[in-house]
Design a protein around this motif. Structure first.
Motif, PDB file in Angstrom:
ATOM      1  N   SER A   1       9.565  43.454  24.566  1.00 45.79           N
ATOM      2  CA  SER A   1      10.755  42.695  24.178  1.00 45.79           C
ATOM      3  C   SER A   1      11.889  43.609  23.728  1.00 45.79           C
ATOM      4  O   SER A   1      12.905  43.130  23.228  1.00 45.79           O
ATOM      5  CB  SER A   1      10.423  41.701  23.059  1.00 45.79           C
TER       6      SER A   1
ATOM      7  N   CYS B   1      17.935  36.117  18.645  1.00 43.99           N
ATOM      8  CA  CYS B   1      17.698  35.517  19.965  1.00 43.99           C
ATOM      9  C   CYS B   1      18.663  34.363  20.239  1.00 43.99           C
ATOM     10  O   CYS B   1      19.062  34.136  21.390  1.00 43.99           O
ATOM     11  CB  CYS B   1      16.258  35.016  20.061  1.00 43.99           C
TER      12      CYS B   1
ATOM     13  N   PRO C   1      20.903  35.358  23.608  1.00 44.35           N
ATOM     14  CA  PRO C   1      19.682  35.042  24.361  1.00 44.35           C
ATOM     15  C   PRO C   1      19.688  35.623  25.770  1.00 44.35           C
ATOM     16  O   PRO C   1      20.711  35.633  26.445  1.00 44.35           O
ATOM     17  CB  PRO C   1      19.700  33.503  24.410  1.00 44.35           C
TER      18      PRO C   1
ATOM     19  N   ILE D   1      14.396  36.763  24.979  1.00 44.56           N
ATOM     20  CA  ILE D   1      14.442  37.921  24.094  1.00 44.56           C
ATOM     21  C   ILE D   1      15.912  38.193  23.817  1.00 44.56           C
ATOM     22  O   ILE D   1      16.788  37.624  24.478  1.00 44.56           O
ATOM     23  CB  ILE D   1      13.761  39.164  24.712  1.00 44.56           C
ATOM     24  N   PRO D   2      16.226  39.058  22.859  1.00 45.64           N
ATOM     25  CA  PRO D   2      17.640  39.389  22.659  1.00 45.64           C
ATOM     26  C   PRO D   2      18.207  40.144  23.860  1.00 45.64           C
ATOM     27  O   PRO D   2      17.541  40.999  24.434  1.00 45.64           O
ATOM     28  CB  PRO D   2      17.626  40.282  21.411  1.00 45.64           C
TER      29      PRO D   2
ATOM     30  N   SER E   1      10.060  33.150  21.584  1.00 46.38           N
ATOM     31  CA  SER E   1      10.164  34.580  21.827  1.00 46.38           C
ATOM     32  C   SER E   1       8.957  35.274  21.224  1.00 46.38           C
ATOM     33  O   SER E   1       8.245  34.719  20.389  1.00 46.38           O
ATOM     34  CB  SER E   1      11.458  35.133  21.221  1.00 46.38           C
TER      35      SER E   1
END
Length: 356
Positions: A199, A251, A255, A278-279, A316
């Motif tokens: 991630s 997130c 996003p 995930i970010p 997430s």
């Protein structure tokens, strides 16, 4: 159950730490976990086998199998006076080393999540959280940190740079990989397919707060025997990830949809089937210069499905991010000029030794 204890035991890695510590402190607990963990392991009898042999060369009759309730009783009766910082550190290292986000949790992780065992581990967690070692787990990123180069002193390398270019490349690859996975991967969530499960972007400069502890807190380690610890100093806007709310907010603000590329792996590790985000680290860099995952945040959150947006059905996972590690999103960190440290861990040995 006290909130801090409940929080620690909500995390797969937090539960594993407590179980590992209990095994270190009592041999009967270790034996019981060995048998029960084997029975619950998804690879039992295939990738993981149990072999016993008597002195005569014949297989002995199997010993009586311990029960979950018997193990729970052993854990709740454990004398916590023997807990030391060293034992807690070793248990933390094992909890990190056994993390895996590309397949089902191993038998010990499954066992630690069984309600009777999880309740019993509250006794251990109470002792753990009273140690000086645990008090440092909420420590935020400091200006002075260490970047680790997993090579020997004879093979020096400059610090990783060009974060903007690397983030742009990472973002392009993520979006392309998502399109490819949506087109090529089977719809069956239980299909034996997988791919990228991290991630965070691994091509960025990263640093840790403590040496030599940080040399052992590495997920999916490749068994390195050499390490060069490089003193660095960084400033700027640093986001601390210590609670679920910290990660969820990141997130929500930035996003990046990774459902197709992560769904098979993250279903195996969390049991959840749904949309994943995930970010978007490239976009996050417009607000944050770095992001730091505390040890406490790691133990509470890593490997756990965190609900991001109930209305959209998104969640997430923090995966592949070592505890007490800072990822630098912008070019605000430099080698400090202090001496580099060279560490060696000879083959089949546990301890790192400072050279020179």
């Amino acid at each position: 159950m006290e909130p801090h204890i409940e929080q620690l035991l909500n995390g797969p890695r937090g539960r594993r730490l407590c179980l590992e510590l209990a095994m270190e402190m009592d041999q009967d607990i270790r034996i019981a976990v060995f048998h029960l963990g084997y029975d619950l392991d998804p690879g039992a009898g295939r990738s993981r086998r149990m072999l016993t042999m008597s002195p005569s060369g014949e297989a002995p009759p199997p010993p009586p199998e311990p029960t979950v309730n018997e193990l729970a009783a052993l854990i709740t009766s454990l004398d916590l006076k023997g807990i030391t910082n060293e034992l807690v550190q070793k248990a933390l290292e094992r909890a990190v080393d056994t993390a895996r986000y590309w397949q089902e949790p191993d038998g010990e992780d499954v066992l630690a999540a069984v309600s009777e065992i999880r309740s019993a581990l509250a006794h251990v967690a109470n002792g753990v959280l009273r140690t000086p070692a645990a008090e440092s787990w909420t420590r935020e990123a400091e200006v002075r940190q260490w970047s680790i180069d997993w090579r020997s002193a004879e093979d020096p390398a400059p610090l990783s740079g060009n974060p903007r270019q690397k983030l742009a490349e990472w973002a392009r690859n993520q979006r392309a990989g998502e399109v490819r996975a949506a087109r090529e991967r089977r719809a069956d969530i239980r299909a034996n397919v997988g791919g990228e499960w991290w991630s965070i972007p691994h091509n960025l400069m990263q640093s840790t707060g403590q040496i030599p502890q940080g040399l052992d807190l590495v997920e999916d380690s490749l068994g390195w025997e050499n390490a060069t610890a490089i003193p660095v100093a960084g400033t700027g806007q640093i986001l601390e990830i210590g609670t679920a709310a910290d990660w969820i907010q990141l997130c929500r603000e930035f996003p990046l949809n990774v459902t197709a590329s992560r769904r098979h792996d993250w279903f195996r590790t969390t049991g959840r089937d749904g949309r994943w985000v995930i970010p978007d680290w490239e976009k996050a860099s417009s607000r944050w210069d770095a992001v730091h995952l505390t040890v406490a945040g790691y133990l509470h959150l890593a490997g756990h499905a965190l609900e991001v947006d109930p209305a959209e059905g998104t969640a997430s996972v923090i995966a592949g991010w070592n505890p007490d590690t800072t990822f630098w999103l912008n070019d605000v960190v430099r080698e400090s000029g202090e001496p580099r440290q060279h560490w060696l861990r000879p083959h089949n040995q546990d301890e790192w030794t400072l050279q020179g």
